[in-house]
Scaffold this motif. Structure first.
Motif, mmCIF file in Angstrom:
data_model
loop_
_atom_site.group_PDB
_atom_site.id
_atom_site.type_symbol
_atom_site.label_atom_id
_atom_site.label_comp_id
_atom_site.label_asym_id
_atom_site.label_seq_id
_atom_site.Cartn_x
_atom_site.Cartn_y
_atom_site.Cartn_z
ATOM 1 N N GLU A 161 1.084 -1.222 -0.070
ATOM 2 C CA GLU A 161 -0.082 -0.018 -0.037
ATOM 3 C C GLU A 161 0.986 1.430 -0.072
ATOM 4 O O GLU A 161 0.787 2.214 -0.844
ATOM 5 C CB GLU A 161 -0.815 -0.178 1.096
ATOM 6 C CG GLU A 161 -2.044 1.101 1.201
ATOM 7 C CD GLU A 161 -2.830 0.980 2.409
ATOM 8 O OE1 GLU A 161 -3.669 1.809 2.441
ATOM 9 O OE2 GLU A 161 -2.659 0.300 3.368
ATOM 10 N N ILE A 162 1.840 1.182 0.869
ATOM 11 C CA ILE A 162 3.033 2.193 0.920
ATOM 12 C C ILE A 162 3.381 2.791 -0.352
ATOM 13 O O ILE A 162 3.603 3.753 -0.794
ATOM 14 C CB ILE A 162 4.104 2.157 1.900
ATOM 15 C CG1 ILE A 162 3.291 2.135 3.225
ATOM 16 C CG2 ILE A 162 4.955 3.362 1.918
ATOM 17 C CD1 ILE A 162 4.161 1.936 4.508
ATOM 18 N N PHE A 163 3.811 1.539 -1.200
ATOM 19 C CA PHE A 163 4.632 1.488 -2.643
ATOM 20 C C PHE A 163 3.756 2.026 -3.492
ATOM 21 O O PHE A 163 4.219 2.954 -4.395
ATOM 22 C CB PHE A 163 5.093 0.452 -2.816
ATOM 23 C CG PHE A 163 5.855 0.303 -4.205
ATOM 24 C CD1 PHE A 163 7.174 0.592 -4.306
ATOM 25 C CD2 PHE A 163 5.296 -0.116 -5.228
ATOM 26 C CE1 PHE A 163 7.920 0.806 -5.334
ATOM 27 C CE2 PHE A 163 6.082 -0.494 -6.610
ATOM 28 C CZ PHE A 163 7.272 0.150 -6.599
ATOM 29 N N THR A 164 2.443 1.942 -3.347
ATOM 30 C CA THR A 164 1.322 2.499 -4.069
ATOM 31 C C THR A 164 1.666 4.055 -4.234
ATOM 32 O O THR A 164 1.587 4.723 -5.125
ATOM 33 C CB THR A 164 -0.017 2.078 -4.154
ATOM 34 O OG1 THR A 164 0.156 0.484 -4.089
ATOM 35 C CG2 THR A 164 -0.937 2.807 -5.099
ATOM 36 N N TYR A 165 1.725 4.499 -3.121
ATOM 37 C CA TYR A 165 1.745 5.913 -2.977
ATOM 38 C C TYR A 165 3.030 6.657 -3.481
ATOM 39 O O TYR A 165 3.098 7.731 -3.827
ATOM 40 C CB TYR A 165 1.256 6.281 -1.507
ATOM 41 C CG TYR A 165 -0.224 6.429 -1.097
ATOM 42 C CD1 TYR A 165 -0.905 7.676 -1.777
ATOM 43 C CD2 TYR A 165 -1.187 5.381 -0.990
ATOM 44 C CE1 TYR A 165 -2.322 7.676 -1.522
ATOM 45 C CE2 TYR A 165 -2.623 5.556 -0.809
ATOM 46 C CZ TYR A 165 -3.103 6.671 -0.932
ATOM 47 O OH TYR A 165 -4.452 6.692 -0.907
ATOM 48 N N THR A 166 4.138 5.679 -2.845
ATOM 49 C CA THR A 166 5.722 6.308 -3.254
ATOM 50 C C THR A 166 5.611 6.444 -4.824
ATOM 51 O O THR A 166 6.471 7.198 -5.138
ATOM 52 C CB THR A 166 6.636 5.621 -2.358
ATOM 53 O OG1 THR A 166 6.492 4.267 -2.966
ATOM 54 C CG2 THR A 166 6.354 5.846 -1.076
ATOM 55 N N LYS A 167 5.099 5.592 -5.353
ATOM 56 C CA LYS A 167 5.252 5.373 -6.787
ATOM 57 C C LYS A 167 4.423 6.811 -7.499
ATOM 58 O O LYS A 167 4.939 7.299 -8.426
ATOM 59 C CB LYS A 167 4.690 4.164 -7.316
ATOM 60 C CG LYS A 167 4.933 3.889 -8.844
ATOM 61 C CD LYS A 167 4.735 2.676 -9.344
ATOM 62 C CE LYS A 167 3.134 2.360 -9.091
ATOM 63 N NZ LYS A 167 3.041 0.868 -9.786
ATOM 64 N N ASP A 168 3.346 6.897 -6.808
ATOM 65 C CA ASP A 168 2.426 8.066 -7.406
ATOM 66 C C ASP A 168 3.287 9.256 -6.878
ATOM 67 O O ASP A 168 3.112 10.348 -7.806
ATOM 68 C CB ASP A 168 1.113 8.227 -6.492
ATOM 69 C CG ASP A 168 0.231 6.967 -7.182
ATOM 70 O OD1 ASP A 168 0.374 6.635 -8.153
ATOM 71 O OD2 ASP A 168 -0.693 6.539 -6.381
ATOM 72 N N VAL A 169 3.831 9.522 -5.864
ATOM 73 C CA VAL A 169 4.773 10.793 -5.540
ATOM 74 C C VAL A 169 5.837 10.904 -6.606
ATOM 75 O O VAL A 169 5.909 11.988 -7.123
ATOM 76 C CB VAL A 169 5.227 10.614 -4.120
ATOM 77 C CG1 VAL A 169 6.457 11.476 -3.918
ATOM 78 C CG2 VAL A 169 4.256 10.677 -3.016
ATOM 79 N N GLU A 170 6.486 9.664 -6.988
ATOM 80 C CA GLU A 170 7.543 9.849 -7.968
ATOM 81 C C GLU A 170 7.073 10.436 -9.437
ATOM 82 O O GLU A 170 7.536 11.291 -10.123
ATOM 83 C CB GLU A 170 8.209 8.652 -8.038
ATOM 84 C CG GLU A 170 8.875 8.091 -7.042
ATOM 85 C CD GLU A 170 9.804 8.901 -6.384
ATOM 86 O OE1 GLU A 170 10.566 9.814 -6.926
ATOM 87 O OE2 GLU A 170 10.353 8.891 -5.323
ATOM 88 N N GLN A 171 5.786 9.665 -9.748
ATOM 89 C CA GLN A 171 5.363 10.200 -10.811
ATOM 90 C C GLN A 171 4.754 11.517 -10.792
ATOM 91 O O GLN A 171 5.014 12.300 -11.895
ATOM 92 C CB GLN A 171 4.178 9.287 -11.372
ATOM 93 C CG GLN A 171 4.520 7.837 -11.707
ATOM 94 C CD GLN A 171 3.491 6.688 -11.834
ATOM 95 O OE1 GLN A 171 2.106 7.296 -11.207
ATOM 96 N NE2 GLN A 171 3.619 5.652 -12.138
ATOM 97 N N SER A 172 4.103 12.141 -9.968
ATOM 98 C CA SER A 172 3.873 13.524 -9.840
ATOM 99 C C SER A 172 5.005 14.400 -9.843
ATOM 100 O O SER A 172 4.819 15.521 -10.226
ATOM 101 C CB SER A 172 2.912 13.504 -8.495
ATOM 102 O OG SER A 172 1.661 12.695 -8.281
#
Length: 406
Positions: free
Chosen positions: A375-386
Motif C-alpha cells: 500500500e505504501i509503495f503504491t503512494y510512493t510510486k504516485d509521488v515519483e510520477q507526480s
C-alpha cells in the motif's frame, strides 16, 4: 530512470536528471550566447574598421580644413594690417586736406586784400586822369594867353605845349595802367572763384575722407571679429582633430578586442562541438536566472520528499509542509501574475504540485499506522510520477515564457 523505482533510488535518478537538465541548458545557453557573441564580435570588427576608415578620412579632412583656416587667418591678419595702414593714410590725407583748406582760405583772404589794393589803385588812377585832364585844359588856356601876348608869350607858349604833352602822356599812361589793373582785377576775381570752388572741393573731400575712415574702421572691426572667430574655429578644429585621433586609436583597440573575442568564440565553438546536449533545451534558456532557479526548485522537491520519507516510521505522526510553504509554492505565489501563469500548463502545475504534497503526507501517515509495504509503495510510486510531472511542467512553463519573449 528505472521504471517504477521509488525512494532513494528514484531520488538518485531524478537528481541525475536535474543535473543533466541543468548542464544541458547551460551548454545550450553557452552555445546560443556564443552564436550571438560571434555575430556581435563580427559586427564590432566591421564597425571598428568603418570607424577607423572614417576617422582617417576625417583626420585628412580636418588637416585640409586646418590648412585652409590657417590661410584664411593669414589673409584676415593681412587685411587687418592693411586696414590699419589705410586708416593711417586716410588720417594723413585728412591733415593734408586741412592744410589745403587753410591755404585756400589764406588765398581768398589775399585775393580780397589784393582786390582792395587794386580798387585803391583805380581810385588813384582816376585822380591822376582828372589831374591830367585839368592840366591839359590849363595848358590850352596858357597857350591861348601866350598867343595873345605875342612875342612876349612865345616862351610861355613852348612851356604850355610841353605841359600839354606831359598831361596827354600822363592821361595815356593812366589809361594803360587802368586797363592793366582792370585785367588784374578780373583775373583776381576769377582766381577767387576758383579758390572758392577749391574750398568746396576740400569740404566735399573732407566729408568723403571721414566716410572712408568710418568704412575703414568698420572693416577693421569686422576683420578683428573675424580674427577672433577664426581663432575659435581653429581651436575647435584642433579639438576635433585630437578627438579623431583618439577615435582612430580607440578603433584600433576595438579591432584588437574584436579579434580576441572572435578567437574566444572559436574556442567556445570547438568546446561546444565536442559535447552533446538536448536541442530542446534551447527552447527554455531565454532567462538564464530561471534556469538555475527552476532546477534548484526541482532539487529542493527531491530533498523535501527524501527528508520526509527518511523520517517515516511506525507511530511517527507529523505534518509535512503544505504546497504553499515549500520553496516551489512560494515561487508559484510570487509569479502568479506573469503571462505564463495564465496558461493550462500553469493550472496543471498547481494541481500536480498540490497532489505531490498530499501524497507525501499520505505516505507519512501510512508509515505511522504500520500499513503494508504494498500500500505504501503504491503512494510512493504516485509521488515519483507526480514529481516527474512537476519537473516537466516547470520546463514547459519556461518554454512558454521564452515564446512570449520572442
Amino acid at each position: 530512470s528505472v521504471e517504477g523505482s521509488t525512494g532513494l533510488i528514484a531520488s538518485l535518478f531524478n537528481g541525475i536528471k536535474v543535473t543533466q537538465s541543468t548542464m544541458s541548458e547551460v551548454m545550450a545557453l553557452i552555445d546560443s550566447s556564443n552564436t550571438k557573441l560571434e555575430y556581435s564580435s563580427q559586427e564590432l570588427s566591421n564597425a571598428s574598421k568603418k570607424l577607423s576608415e572614417s576617422s582617417n578620412l576625417q583626420a585628412v579632412s580636418l588637416e585640409e580644413t586646418a590648412a585652409a583656416i590657417e590661410e584664411i587667418a593669414s589673409t584676415i591678419k593681412q587685411s587687418s594690417a592693411n586696414a590699419q595702414k589705410m586708416t593711417t593714410h586716410a588720417q594723413s590725407v585728412t591733415k593734408a586736406n586741412e592744410v589745403g583748406k587753410n591755404l585756400a582760405h589764406q588765398t581768398v583772404k589775399s585775393m580780397d586784400e589784393l582786390s582792395n589794393e587794386v580798387n585803391s589803385i583805380l581810385e588813384a588812377i582816376t585822380v591822376i586822369d582828372q589831374i591830367a585832364f585839368q592840366t591839359n585844359i590849363l595848358s590850352l588856356n596858357a597857350a591861348v594867353e601866350a598867343a595873345t601876348a605875342g612875342e612876349a608869350g612865345k616862351g610861355f607858349a613852348v612851356v604850355a605845349a610841353e605841359v600839354r604833352n606831359l598831361a596827354t602822356r600822363s592821361a595815356d599812361a593812366a589809361k594803360e595802367i587802368k586797363a592793366i589793373v582792370e585785367s588784374a582785377t578780373q583775373k583776381a576775381n576769377m582766381s577767387k572763384e576758383v579758390t572758392d570752388k577749391m574750398l568746396q572741393g576740400y569740404n566735399a573731400l573732407d566729408d568723403n575722407i571721414n566716410q572712408t575712415i568710418g568704412l575703414i574702421e568698420e572693416v577693421a572691426n569686422a576683420t578683428k571679429e573675424q580674427q577672433n572667430a577664426i581663432v575659435q574655429i581653429n581651436d575647435t578644429v584642433n579639438s576635433l582633430d585630437k578627438a579623431t585621433q583618439e577615435n582612430a586609436s580607440l578603433a584600433s583597440n576595438i579591432s584588437v578586442m574584436a579579434q580576441n573575442t572572435q578567437e574566444l568564440v572559436e574556442q567556445l565553438k570547438n568546446a561546444v562541438s565536442n559535447t552533446t546536449y538536448n536541442e530542446l533545451s534551447k527552447k527554455r534558456i531565454c532567462d538564464p536566472a530561471l534556469i538555475f532557479t527552476a532546477n534548484k526548485l526541482k532539487s529542493d522537491h527531491i530533498v523535501f520528499k527524501d527528508n520526509n520519507f527518511n523520517n517515516c516510521g511506525i507511530g511517527k505522526n507529523f505534518t509535512v509542509k503544505t504546497h504553499n510553504e515549500c520553496d516551489l509554492g512560494k515561487w508559484i505565489n510570487a509569479h502568479k501574475n506573469e503571462k505564463f501563469a495564465q496558461t493550462q500548463a500553469w493550472n496543471e502545475l498547481l494541481k500536480v504540485h498540490e497532489d505531490v504534497h498530499a501524497k507525501v503526507q499520505k505516505t507519512v501517515d501510512l508509515y505511522a499506522v504500520g500499513a503494508s509495504n504494498e500500500e505504501i509503495f503504491t503512494y510512493t510510486k504516485d509521488v515519483e510520477q507526480s514529481a516527474t510531472k512537476v519537473f516537466a511542467l516547470l520546463d514547459k512553463l519556461r518554454e512558454i515564457n521564452c515564446e512570449n519573449k520572442s
